[in-house]
Design a protein around this motif. Structure first.
Motif, mmCIF file in Angstrom:
data_model
loop_
_atom_site.group_PDB
_atom_site.id
_atom_site.type_symbol
_atom_site.label_atom_id
_atom_site.label_comp_id
_atom_site.label_asym_id
_atom_site.label_seq_id
_atom_site.Cartn_x
_atom_site.Cartn_y
_atom_site.Cartn_z
ATOM 1 N N ARG A 58 -15.285 -13.938 -8.712
ATOM 2 C CA ARG A 58 -16.639 -14.489 -8.893
ATOM 3 C C ARG A 58 -16.836 -14.901 -10.358
ATOM 4 N N GLU A 59 -16.286 -14.098 -11.295
ATOM 5 C CA GLU A 59 -16.460 -14.418 -12.724
ATOM 6 C C GLU A 59 -15.718 -15.698 -13.089
ATOM 7 N N ILE A 60 -14.547 -15.888 -12.513
ATOM 8 C CA ILE A 60 -13.788 -17.128 -12.770
ATOM 9 C C ILE A 60 -14.517 -18.319 -12.143
ATOM 10 N N LEU A 64 -15.323 -21.334 -14.587
ATOM 11 C CA LEU A 64 -14.742 -22.669 -14.391
ATOM 12 C C LEU A 64 -15.727 -23.651 -13.754
ATOM 13 N N GLY A 65 -16.786 -23.118 -13.135
ATOM 14 C CA GLY A 65 -17.705 -23.993 -12.422
ATOM 15 C C GLY A 65 -17.058 -24.532 -11.157
ATOM 16 N N VAL A 66 -16.448 -23.644 -10.384
ATOM 17 C CA VAL A 66 -15.768 -24.056 -9.148
ATOM 18 C C VAL A 66 -16.282 -23.180 -8.014
ATOM 19 N N LYS A 67 -16.262 -23.736 -6.796
ATOM 20 C CA LYS A 67 -16.860 -23.012 -5.669
ATOM 21 C C LYS A 67 -16.032 -21.798 -5.234
ATOM 22 N N HIS A 68 -14.724 -21.963 -5.228
ATOM 23 C CA HIS A 68 -13.882 -20.866 -4.735
ATOM 24 C C HIS A 68 -12.726 -20.587 -5.690
ATOM 25 N N ALA A 69 -12.539 -19.307 -5.995
ATOM 26 C CA ALA A 69 -11.364 -18.861 -6.762
ATOM 27 C C ALA A 69 -10.721 -17.750 -5.948
#
Ligand SMILES: Cc1ncc(COP(=O)(O)O)c(C=O)c1O
Length: 396
Positions: A58-60, A64-69
């Motif tokens: 969730r922190e990444i 990064l401003g991305v929906k899924h990591a």
């Protein structure tokens, strides 16, 4: 009259070895946070995925401003998982650079996908978009740019080619965490981004670790399933996946380090600027062109909006490169060649049919480049020593 600057330099003179990277120096600055992170995992006894990995993902996503990591076991696995989730396999082709770490092509080839190598831009060392079109066939499924050494590939041009033909863009983002392109984070601009947290990366774990990022909900769901043998519900499998889970210790270590990443990247940039200045002062800086003259160095060019200097890779004349490497080694100065044999000429890819001379810029880079220490904690005096030893050799 005494020159105060000279006196200061002499006083600070560095005569010891300079390592390529010093992870102990980084640990010393963060020991209590990192030790506490490890203790949390020990207390929880949650070693595989679990709360630390969830929180890190969730922190990444926020960083990064991305929906899924989606965390996984390594950067090599991130590439495997992304390509598997996209559904590619035997008969498919992916266009990529041959001037990269082996995993870019290795993970592709392991799936039966044919890596199609395309030459690089001699200034950025990244895929040359003007050479991509001639590599396209009816079997091409994706383009895989590697953002090499910490500088983004030309994603605008690559995106235009991909969109026109409905090809995916899979970013090998192993060396780029924290760099932006058109104001957005590299590794979030294609269909999928594949990150590595190998310990020496700008954001390094305490073991192997990787991650796939995407804004595509369905692709994310497939990657999540594929990393746990293709089944999200225990013992029920819609897909045949693999075991590639990020472990709790790595999640906790990476969480502790993430808030420091931007500062470390900025320090790498400052070190790069200092190298340029020192090489100029030493009279060995070649300021123009990409064809190195004997006795000169061509330092990395920052042509995109940011460069996070995962590696500091300079060019020297091919007849001097290996001698310079040996000279630095003899003075215990860390240095390395990334990469001595481009992937199209690796014996394991002989069946792909490439010959020496096919991709001249990648081959020339393999003969002319040399990496110097750039880690954030590198003392200024140690950098002066590195430049002094390089210049000593180049001046003969
Ligand atoms: C460009 C590139 N791709 C892929 C990888 C593979 O990452 P890992 O070592 O985490 O498997 C690396 C790591 O060194 C890399 O530099």
């Amino acid at each position: 009259m005494a020159d105060p600057l000279k006196e200061e330099r002499t006083a600070a003179a560095w005569d010891g070895p300079v390592p390529m990277i010093d992870l102990k120096a980084q640990y010393a600055t963060l020991a209590s946070e990192l030790d506490a992170a490890i203790a949390r995992v020990v207390q929880s006894q949650m070693f595989i995925l679990g709360p630390e990995v969830d929180a890190f993902e969730r922190e990444i996503e926020r960083y990064l401003g991305v929906k899924h990591a989606i965390g996984c076991a390594s950067g090599s696995d991130a590439i495997l998982l992304a390509l598997m989730a996209l559904g590619y396999g035997p008969g498919d082709e992916v266009i990529m650079t041959p001037y990269t770490f082996f995993a870019t092509a290795g993970s592709t080839y392991r799936l039966g996908i044919r890596p199609v190598f395309c030459d690089i831009d001699p200034v950025t060392y990244n895929l040359d978009p003007t050479k991509i079109e001639e590599k396209l066939t009816r079997r091409t499924r994706a383009i895989m740019p590697v953002h090499l050494f910490g500088q983004c590939a030309d994603l605008d041009a690559i995106g235009r080619i991909a969109r026109g033909r409905e090809l995916a863009v899979v970013e090998d983002a192993a060396q780029i965490i924290g760099a932006t392109y058109n104001g957005r984070h590299a590794g979030t601009l294609g269909d999928a981004g594949c990150f590595s947290f190998f310990p020496t990366k700008n954001l390094g774990a305490w073991g192997d670790a990787g991650m796939v990022t995407t804004n595509d909900d369905e692709l994310a769901a497939r990657v999540r399933a594929l990393r746990v043998h293709g089944g999200l519900k225990t013992y029920h499998h819609e897909l045949v996946g693999m075991n590639s889970r990020l472990d709790g210790f790595q999640g906790a270590v990476l969480r502790a380090k993430l808030p420091h990443l931007s500062g470390w990247n900025a320090q790498r940039g400052a070190n790069a600027a200092r190298y340029r200045e020192l090489f100029a002062q030493a009279g060995v800086l070649q300021s123009e062109g990409d064809q190195p003259e004997r006795g000169k160095v061509i330092v990395p060019a920052v042509v995109r909006e940011s460069h996070i200097f995962h590696q500091y890779v300079m060019r020297v004349h091919a007849t001097q490169r290996d001698g310079l490497l040996r000279h630095l080694q003899s003075r215990q100065i860390g240095c390395a060649i990334y990469y001595p044999v481009p992937l199209h000429l690796q014996p394991c890819f002989a069946e792909l049919g490439y010959r020496a001379g096919d991709l001249p810029e990648a081959e020339r880079a393999s003969r002319e480049t040399l990496a110097l220490p750039i880690y954030p904690e590198l003392p200024a005096a140690a950098q002066e020593r590195v430049v002094e030893v390089v210049a000593e050799f180049l001046r003969g």
